[in-house]
Design a protein around this motif. Structure first.
Motif, PDB file in Angstrom:
ATOM      1  N   SER A  56       0.854  -1.185   0.000  1.00 28.81           N
ATOM      2  CA  SER A  56       0.000   0.000   0.000  1.00 28.81           C
ATOM      3  C   SER A  56       0.886   1.231   0.000  1.00 28.81           C
ATOM      4  CB  SER A  56      -0.920   0.011   1.226  1.00 28.81           C
ATOM      5  OG  SER A  56      -0.153   0.023   2.425  1.00 28.81           O
ATOM      6  N   GLY A  57       0.315   2.347  -0.444  1.00 32.62           N
ATOM      7  CA  GLY A  57       1.110   3.571  -0.435  1.00 32.62           C
ATOM      8  C   GLY A  57       0.645   4.590  -1.441  1.00 32.62           C
ATOM      9  N   VAL A  58       1.535   5.528  -1.702  1.00 31.63           N
ATOM     10  CA  VAL A  58       1.244   6.650  -2.583  1.00 31.63           C
ATOM     11  C   VAL A  58       2.390   6.810  -3.579  1.00 31.63           C
ATOM     12  CG1 VAL A  58       0.831   9.128  -2.741  1.00 31.63           C
ATOM     13  CG2 VAL A  58      -0.082   7.834  -0.804  1.00 31.63           C
ATOM     14  N   ILE A  59       2.045   6.971  -4.850  1.00 35.63           N
ATOM     15  CA  ILE A  59       3.027   7.250  -5.898  1.00 35.63           C
ATOM     16  C   ILE A  59       2.707   8.613  -6.490  1.00 35.63           C
ATOM     17  CG2 ILE A  59       3.938   6.546  -8.145  1.00 35.63           C
ATOM     18  CD1 ILE A  59       3.370   3.686  -7.418  1.00 35.63           C
ATOM     19  N   GLN A  60       3.721   9.455  -6.615  1.00 35.34           N
ATOM     20  CA  GLN A  60       3.531  10.790  -7.147  1.00 35.34           C
ATOM     21  C   GLN A  60       4.511  11.042  -8.288  1.00 35.34           C
ATOM     22  OE1 GLN A  60       4.219  12.952  -3.434  1.00 35.34           O
ATOM     23  NE2 GLN A  60       2.057  13.509  -3.374  1.00 35.34           N
ATOM     24  N   GLN A  61       4.032  11.723  -9.303  1.00 36.87           N
ATOM     25  CA  GLN A  61       4.906  12.193 -10.373  1.00 36.87           C
ATOM     26  C   GLN A  61       4.940  13.709 -10.306  1.00 36.87           C
ATOM     27  OE1 GLN A  61       3.872  11.164 -14.384  1.00 36.87           O
ATOM     28  NE2 GLN A  61       5.941  11.557 -15.126  1.00 36.87           N
TER      29      GLN A  61
END
Length: 276
Positions: A56-61
């Motif tokens: 689980s988590g967050v990916i940002q560009q």
């Protein structure tokens, strides 16, 4: 928005499918939140007969101009929970993703742990958390005998891992060690090897002694250092009983041994005491 079909759920699904058939939770009734260039997700994967992995988590560009060299860079904060992961099945893909080739293969072992991974543009990945390995096995390219029955508790921090009392067998040899393995600085392990017969040592390293040899040896102050691709093993080798070399008996022997690969072994021996 609704989550995509299972076959395109996320890169982790593709990763596991390249190793074994994957069964994942049906996300048709769940949501993957996408806001601008941010993705929040929660994925559960169960590779066939290989344990369970929850990510689980967050990916940002980060926003950037099209001409910016970092336009394709991403930042991510991930939490991984592993339960009974079979490293013998998964390690080929995991090791292939590393930036450098390693001189070994992980052939078995069950991994349990909780880890957090942080990725940032133009920065090295950061890994923190704890994990345990049970009944692991590692085959080194330079050795014909694998290390087996590997058990340890590991603590990950940044680019390194601390191993608390790792135990392992090498043929008929048994050893215990503690220390760290770091991506930049390599190995920094210390330990000892329990008493083992000379014949078993020769069999483990696959060599034929030039003269008949009998006796039992042990090793203390064993150190494993050097870069990941070229570990150096050094230690004090001591006899535990009478050693016979070409029919000549010695009451005690002491030797300093350094071993890097099958072509570079150096022995610095103290004067043995001959039996009378």
């Amino acid at each position: 928005i609704r989550g995509p079909p299972r076959s395109t759920l996320c890169p982790y699904t593709t990763l596991f499918r390249s190793v074994a058939q994957v069964e994942t939770t049906d996300f048709s009734d769940q949501e993957t939140l996408v806001k601008a260039q941010t993705i929040t997700f929660d994925v559960s994967a169960e590779p066939e007969d290989a344990g369970t992995l929850v990510v689980s988590g967050v990916i940002q560009q980060p926003e950037s101009d099209e001409d910016d060299e970092t336009a394709s860079a991403i930042a991510a904060n991930l939490a991984l929970q592993a339960q009974g992961l079979d490293l013998g099945i998964l390690s080929p893909v995991l090791l292939a993703s590393l930036p450098q080739d390693l001189p070994f293969d992980v052939t078995s072992g069950l991994l349990n742990g909780n880890l957090e991974v942080s990725l940032a543009p133009e920065a090295e990945p950061s890994l923190t958390g704890t994990a345990s390995l049970q009944d692991g096995a590692i085959a080194f390219d330079a050795l014909t005998t694998p290390f087996t029955d590997i058990n340890t508790q590991a603590q990950f921090r940044d680019n390194g891992v601390r191993l608390d009392e790792i135990t392992a067998n090498f043929g008929e040899m048994s050893a215990v060690a503690t220390g760290t393995i770091d991506a930049r600085n390599g190995y920094d392990l210390t330990g000892e090897i329990f008493p083992v017969a000379l014949a078993d040592i020769a069999a483990a390293f696959d060599f034929e002694p030039p003269i008949p040899a009998e006796g039992t040896l042990r090793a203390e102050a064993v150190e494993i250092t050097g870069p990941l691709a070229q570990p150096l093993v050094a230690g004090n080798i001591l006899s535990t009983d009478v050693v016979t070399l070409d029919k000549v008996q010695f009451a005690n022997m002491a030797t300093r041994l350094s071993y890097r690969d099958r072509k570079s072994t150096r022995l610095n021996s103290s004067h043995p005491s001959r039996s009378r």
